[in-house]
Design an enzyme around this catalytic site. Structure first.
Site, PDB file in Angstrom:
ATOM      1  N   ASP A   1      41.357  39.340  39.813  1.00 50.30           N
ATOM      2  CA  ASP A   1      40.624  39.008  41.029  1.00 50.30           C
ATOM      3  C   ASP A   1      41.476  38.040  41.845  1.00 50.30           C
ATOM      4  O   ASP A   1      42.372  37.393  41.303  1.00 50.30           O
ATOM      5  CB  ASP A   1      39.275  38.358  40.680  1.00 50.30           C
TER       6      ASP A   1
ATOM      7  N   ASN B   1      38.927  48.563  41.608  1.00 50.69           N
ATOM      8  CA  ASN B   1      37.648  48.252  42.238  1.00 50.69           C
ATOM      9  C   ASN B   1      37.748  47.261  43.395  1.00 50.69           C
ATOM     10  O   ASN B   1      36.868  47.233  44.258  1.00 50.69           O
ATOM     11  CB  ASN B   1      36.718  47.697  41.146  1.00 50.69           C
TER      12      ASN B   1
ATOM     13  N   TYR C   1      36.173  50.047  57.160  1.00 50.01           N
ATOM     14  CA  TYR C   1      35.692  50.250  55.793  1.00 50.01           C
ATOM     15  C   TYR C   1      35.494  51.738  55.511  1.00 50.01           C
ATOM     16  O   TYR C   1      35.940  52.258  54.482  1.00 50.01           O
ATOM     17  CB  TYR C   1      34.384  49.490  55.594  1.00 50.01           C
TER      18      TYR C   1
ATOM     19  N   LYS D   1      37.622  53.936  52.764  1.00 50.75           N
ATOM     20  CA  LYS D   1      36.977  54.569  51.618  1.00 50.75           C
ATOM     21  C   LYS D   1      37.110  56.091  51.656  1.00 50.75           C
ATOM     22  O   LYS D   1      37.181  56.734  50.605  1.00 50.75           O
ATOM     23  CB  LYS D   1      35.515  54.138  51.537  1.00 50.75           C
TER      24      LYS D   1
ATOM     25  N   ILE E   1      24.241  48.907  46.193  1.00 53.89           N
ATOM     26  CA  ILE E   1      24.192  48.293  44.872  1.00 53.89           C
ATOM     27  C   ILE E   1      23.976  46.787  45.037  1.00 53.89           C
ATOM     28  O   ILE E   1      24.546  46.169  45.935  1.00 53.89           O
ATOM     29  CB  ILE E   1      25.500  48.541  44.090  1.00 53.89           C
TER      30      ILE E   1
ATOM     31  N   THR F   1      24.836  43.579  44.914  1.00 51.26           N
ATOM     32  CA  THR F   1      26.067  42.805  44.754  1.00 51.26           C
ATOM     33  C   THR F   1      26.166  41.789  45.889  1.00 51.26           C
ATOM     34  O   THR F   1      25.481  41.900  46.906  1.00 51.26           O
ATOM     35  CB  THR F   1      27.309  43.718  44.833  1.00 51.26           C
TER      36      THR F   1
END
Length: 249
Positions: free
Chosen positions: A37, A90, A156, A160, A189, A191
């Site tokens: 990370d 990820n 974005y 993707k 999701i 998050t």
């Protein structure tokens, strides 16, 4: 015997959200997990949590948009554990909300560099190590925004969609060498990214989902582990939506 015993796995963006849940899931199934990370504090917390549950993990700080840092991530992984079997690429950012005409060059460049270039760089250095083993499995993180358009996040969405094209290309290039490459496309999701995107109004997203709820990071983790496991041995080049039916409605 756990399904990932003696396997070495890299998870990028593992400090929070889906990456965190996936790193924990791999460790629970016996993998040696390299937690990566840009946020050292959060990444080290993930490692600590894994170790507290009798798992094995190691932290390497990495900005996936930097070729030198990605190269270091993979080389340190092999130096530490001797091999690389699986990877979940990820790490990603949502960028700033804006229309296509209002999106700034800085916002565009950062989003593309992390989400798309970062995925490419990870595969560029992961695949050669997997080839040495004679097999490997990579899962890239796309999004339902890689399958359909969404207003006010042009960079974005473009990044993707690009991840899916990159996934398909790499899967074709290395299929005969037993390297499988797939993508997961998470829906809404629970998050920190979704909190930022919805301004803490997840319920609005839940109401639009056919299942009437947002997903859990662990539900994406389960899909990633399946794609990395031998149970999906004939699956490659796929972009699998894990979204409660969002793109079907």
């Amino acid at each position: 015997m756990k399904s990932f015993s003696n396997k070495v796995v890299i998870v990028t963006g593992a400090g929070s959200g889906i990456g965190h849940a996936t790193a924990l899931a791999f460790a629970q199934e016996g993998a040696k997990v390299v937690v990566s990370d840009v946020d050292s504090k959060m990444g080290l917390k993930t490692v600590e949590e894994i170790k507290n549950n009798n798992g094995e993990a190691f932290f390497i700080k990495c900005d996936v948009s930097s070729e030198e840092e990605v190269k270091n991530l993979v080389s340190k992984t092999v130096e530490k554990y001797g091999r690389l079997d699986c990877a979940y690429n990820n790490a990603g950012v949502e960028g700033k909300l804006s229309t296509t005409t209002e999106c700034t060059s800085d916002n565009w460049d950062r989003t593309i560099n992390v989400n798309l270039k970062g995925t490419w760089l990870c595969m560029k250095y992961e695949i050669p190590e997997m080839l040495k083993n004679g097999k490997g499995s990579i899962v890239n993180c796309s999004s339902i925004a890689g399958l359909v358009g969404f207003e006010t996040i042009p960079a974005y969405v473009a990044s993707k969609h690009g991840v899916i094209g990159l996934t398909e290309t790499a899967s074709l290039e290395f299929a005969k060498q037993n390297i499988r490459v797939n993508a997961v496309c998470p829906g809404a999701i629970h998050t920190p990214m979704l909190d930022r995107f919805t301004e803490h109004n997840e319920q609005a997203m839940a109401q639009q989902d056919p299942m009437g709820r947002v997903g859990k990071p662990e539900e994406i983790a389960d899909s990633v582990l399946w794609l990395c496991s031998d149970k999906s041995s004939y699956v490659t080049g796929q972009a699998i939506a894990v979204d409660g039916g969002w793109v079907a409605h």
